[in-house]
Design a protein around this motif. Structure first.
Motif: not given
Length: 491
Positions: A377-388
């Motif tokens: 996960x992790x596209x530029x400008x995208x907030x990463x999903x939470x670890x939980x």
């Protein structure tokens, strides 16, 4: 006395630089800020999966040039080399559905736009539009610093960009094609376009996919890995550096630099100052820029901006009989904006690598159908999903990509792994900036900057860059007789 070289950074580029300077007769000290070596090559043990060791970063390397295979053989790791399982290929996931990734492509650009596997992804209209590309004027969509999106959209059409190129750029480079420079992302494509006036013709020449030629290797199969994990590579390099008398210190951050009496003075977070005739910065470009600003401001200013993209990986160990059929081959790349899927890529590691499947069976004898699936996960400008929440999200995304229901009932163990600074974004102007930087560095023999931000994405690019540096050094100077101290230190 032999000159001393100080290397700042213990990733693959730093370890290779340390070895190269040792071979030139230098005494080498390598400083790494973190607690381990290898940079983006690392492994992780899953306690809930029988202490299974898995790749936490890079899982393979390109075999295109043969450079890494040769390095691995030099290090005595030849017997650990593993090839992917044959005949599986990978998948492309987009709004058009899940399709086998077209063979004979480069950066997603197809060499045979009218082939059946390309038409399945693009549709007839999209394939016909792409097939017209060799007829376009050679300079159409071409300018210095042009982005991947700009060139591909104009020359090949919107569907090639969105359904073939964007998944590769996002999954492999962790970048947005609209901000990634083509010349930096794929020097081969940029050079071929300039020489042959066509992206399609360039791919055909490089991949051997012209009329009457075989379709070429399946996407994602021109790679090798190491058994049990890729971490064996930096471990072997470190052992070689230490064995030749080098000093390797982890947990030692460099906080400042200066030049006094013809020597580099390197200050560390431990409150000490180390002197060296030669300095190699194998650290991120922003760190190098900061360290050099007060001493060689012209070189500091020439280092291009290459912001990092944060990536979050999720490794899932599953027990599911339906996965035995390897429904997505070796894995899948996902186009941005694909409905219902946030992951940008999935690797079915136990399908791709037989040694991984064997390790799972040995670590989990009670599991009837153990499998390892990794999503990123992790596209530029995208907030990463939470670890939980990300494990459940990964299960849902894997279900959509693999075409089956996967949930907590099949989950044996999971790991969430963060990479904050590993993937660098080559923005427009990157290649020109690197040429300026290279010219400045060529004027002095006491300083070098190495790393993926200069060499390009992938282990193969880093190894080839180190080889080129060694060749330049050999050409410029007669190689001195190697006489290293006999005692190595690793603290």
């Amino acid at each position: 006395m032999s000159p001393r070289t100080l290397v700042v950074g213990g990733g693959l580029a730093g370890l290779l630089a340390a070895r190269r300077h040792q071979r030139a007769g230098h005494r080498v000290v390598l400083l790494e800020a973190s607690g381990g070596l290898g940079g983006a090559i690392a492994d992780r043990t899953l306690p809930g999966a029988g202490a299974l060791a898995l790749n936490a970063g890079a899982e393979a390397y390109s075999t295109a040039s043969g450079a890494v295979d040769e390095l691995v053989a030099e290090l005595g790791l030849g017997e650990a080399v593993r090839a992917p399982r044959e005949g599986l290929g990978s998948r492309i996931v987009s709004a058009a559905g899940v399709h086998r990734a077209p063979a004979g492509s480069l950066l997603g650009v197809p060499g045979r736009p009218l082939a059946a596997d390309v038409r399945a992804v693009l549709g007839t209209a999209g394939s016909l539009r792409a097939a017209l590309e060799p007829l376009l004027p050679a300079r159409y969509g071409v300018r210095p610093g042009a982005t991947v999106a700009e060139t591909v959209r104009r020359r090949l059409g919107r569907r090639v960009l969105e359904r073939l190129v964007a998944p590769v750029v996002g999954g492999v480079h962790s970048a947005d094609p609209a901000s990634l420079e083509l010349a930096a992302a794929s020097p081969q494509l940029a050079k071929g376009l300039a020489e042959h006036g066509s992206l399609v013709r360039t791919v055909r020449r490089l991949r051997g996919t012209g009329r009457g030629a075989p379709a070429g290797a399946s996407a994602g199969t021109r790679v090798h890995s190491l058994d049990p994990t890729m971490a064996a590579l930096p471990a072997a390099l470190s052992a070689q550096v230490l064995g030749a008398g080098g000093i390797v210190r982890t947990g030692t951050a460099v906080t400042g630099l200066s030049r006094e009496d013809g020597l580099w003075q390197v200050r560390t977070g431990r409150g000490e100052t180390l002197a060296a005739e030669h300095l190699v910065l194998a650290c991120p470009p922003d760190t190098a820029r900061t360290l050099l600003a007060g001493t060689v401001p012209e070189i500091s200013a020439a280092i291009p901006e290459a912001p990092s993209a944060a990536v979050r990986l999720v490794a899932l160990v599953l027990d599911e009989a339906a996965l035995d059929a390897f429904p997505s081959g070796t894995g899948a790349l996902v186009a941005p904006g694909t409905p219902g899927i946030r992951a940008k890529a999935l690797t079915h590691a136990s399908a791709k690598w037989e040694h991984v499947q064997q390790a799972l069976r040995e670590a989990l004898p009670a599991a009837a159908h153990p499998h390892l699936v990794r999503l990123s996960y992790g596209r530029p400008g995208e907030q990463l999903p939470g670890r939980e929440e990300i494990v459940d999200l990964a299960l849902a995304d894997a279900s959509a990509i693999l075409g089956m229901q996967l949930g907590r009932a099949q989950l044996l163990d999971a790991a969430v792994i963060d990479w904050d600074r590993a993937m660098r974004q080559a923005r427009p102007g990157h290649r020109a900036a690197l040429e300026t930087l290279t010219a400045l560095l060529a004027e002095r023999e006491d300083l070098d900057l190495v790393g993926a931000w200069r060499a390009g994405t992938g282990l193969d690019a880093i190894v080839r860059a180190d080889r080129a540096a060694a060749d330049r050094s050999t050409t410029a100077h007669s190689a001195p007789t190697h006489s290293a101290p006999t005692e190595g230190h690793h603290r």
